[in-house]
Design a protein around this motif. Sequence first.
Motif, PDB file in Angstrom:
ATOM      1  N   GLN A  86       0.692  -1.128   0.021  1.00  0.00           N
ATOM      2  CA  GLN A  86       0.209  -0.127  -0.032  1.00  0.00           C
ATOM      3  C   GLN A  86       0.827   1.345  -0.094  1.00  0.00           C
ATOM      4  N   GLY A  91      -1.638   3.459  -2.102  1.00  0.00           N
ATOM      5  CA  GLY A  91      -2.786   2.919  -1.860  1.00  0.00           C
ATOM      6  C   GLY A  91      -3.560   2.262  -2.814  1.00  0.00           C
ATOM      7  N   HIS A 156      -1.329   0.405   6.928  1.00  0.00           N
ATOM      8  CA  HIS A 156      -2.232   0.952   6.037  1.00  0.00           C
ATOM      9  C   HIS A 156      -3.596  -0.014   5.738  1.00  0.00           C
ATOM     10  N   THR A 158      -6.366  -1.816   4.091  1.00  0.00           N
ATOM     11  CA  THR A 158      -6.150  -2.518   2.651  1.00  0.00           C
ATOM     12  C   THR A 158      -7.652  -3.220   2.487  1.00  0.00           C
TER      13      THR A 158
END
Length: 339
Positions: A86, A91, A156, A158
Amino acid sequence: MTPIFSARVGGHPGAHGVRGVVEKAMAAEAAGFDQVWTGNDFLGEPGIVTLAAIAMKTSRIKFGSGVLDPVTLHPGQIAQIATGLQEISGGRFLLGIGAGSDVYFSRAGITPALKAAPRTREAVVTIRELLAGRSPLGTPYAGAGWSDQAMLRVAHPTPIYVGGLGPRMLAVAGAFADGALSLCLPPRHVRAVTRQIAEANAAAGRTMEDFDLAACVWASISDDRAAARRILAAHIAEYSGSLAPAALAANGMDVAEFEHTQSLMDQGRVAEAIDSVTDSMLGLGIVGGVDEVIEQCGQLIDSGVRHISFGPPMGTDPLGSLRLIGEKVLPALRSQFDA
């Protein structure tokens, strides 16, 4: 929901290793696909390396692991990998999780502690907590052994997809995941898949509005219609004995035809096996020239499909097929949503 079109570019003839798969991912991005997926089978292609390379060689397209398994990779490691991908992609990474193959695991003397659906559910729940910056401790279905200090240093969030075919795996996807990668053979099987996931979704107090169900189909497209049909026939002949008879019969397919083709394959009579694939058997995939593929995909869209994932064999020239789909098929399909 905005339509999604993806390409599955790994784990099939013509991939030519990491570089070949990355080349296909770049071609898919240039062709206008929204997502690209590649595999990571145990003792197979090094999908994690490929994913990192795709992240660095593309700039727009979302890319996913189809799929990582929680048996040869610990859920904590998978969460680490996901958060790293990510970060380097800005992202764009999509995390596909699956049970993995017990057949492949047995080659290394690995015996999973849980059956396919429970181990996948445990992985999805655990990884979601870790990617949210939390410890899985005390979370239902996350499994035992976690401490309150079991957190990623950098997390992060996901999207998590479940790759699976059977009702139990689809139930896990519907109840716990953000999306599903389900191989629809034949393509119309997506109706049953949608129903099963929607039921699990509703039981968990969720809605399908925020769920991405990818109708994963075999596709073979070429300006040479006969060549496209021949390539799909070869693909079907190769897998004719691996398809569940009950699933074939439930979708109106003649099981005896597949048994006959497999018998020829077992005898090494490959050319005859390919010739034995009937028009009905070709219904397992989407095949033909541009107009035929548009028509067949349109039937899926009419049945409510919002994400079509094109997978192998793709055609006589995989890179050319990606370009052909991007230039002629995707614009026509997107126009159906705009109409």
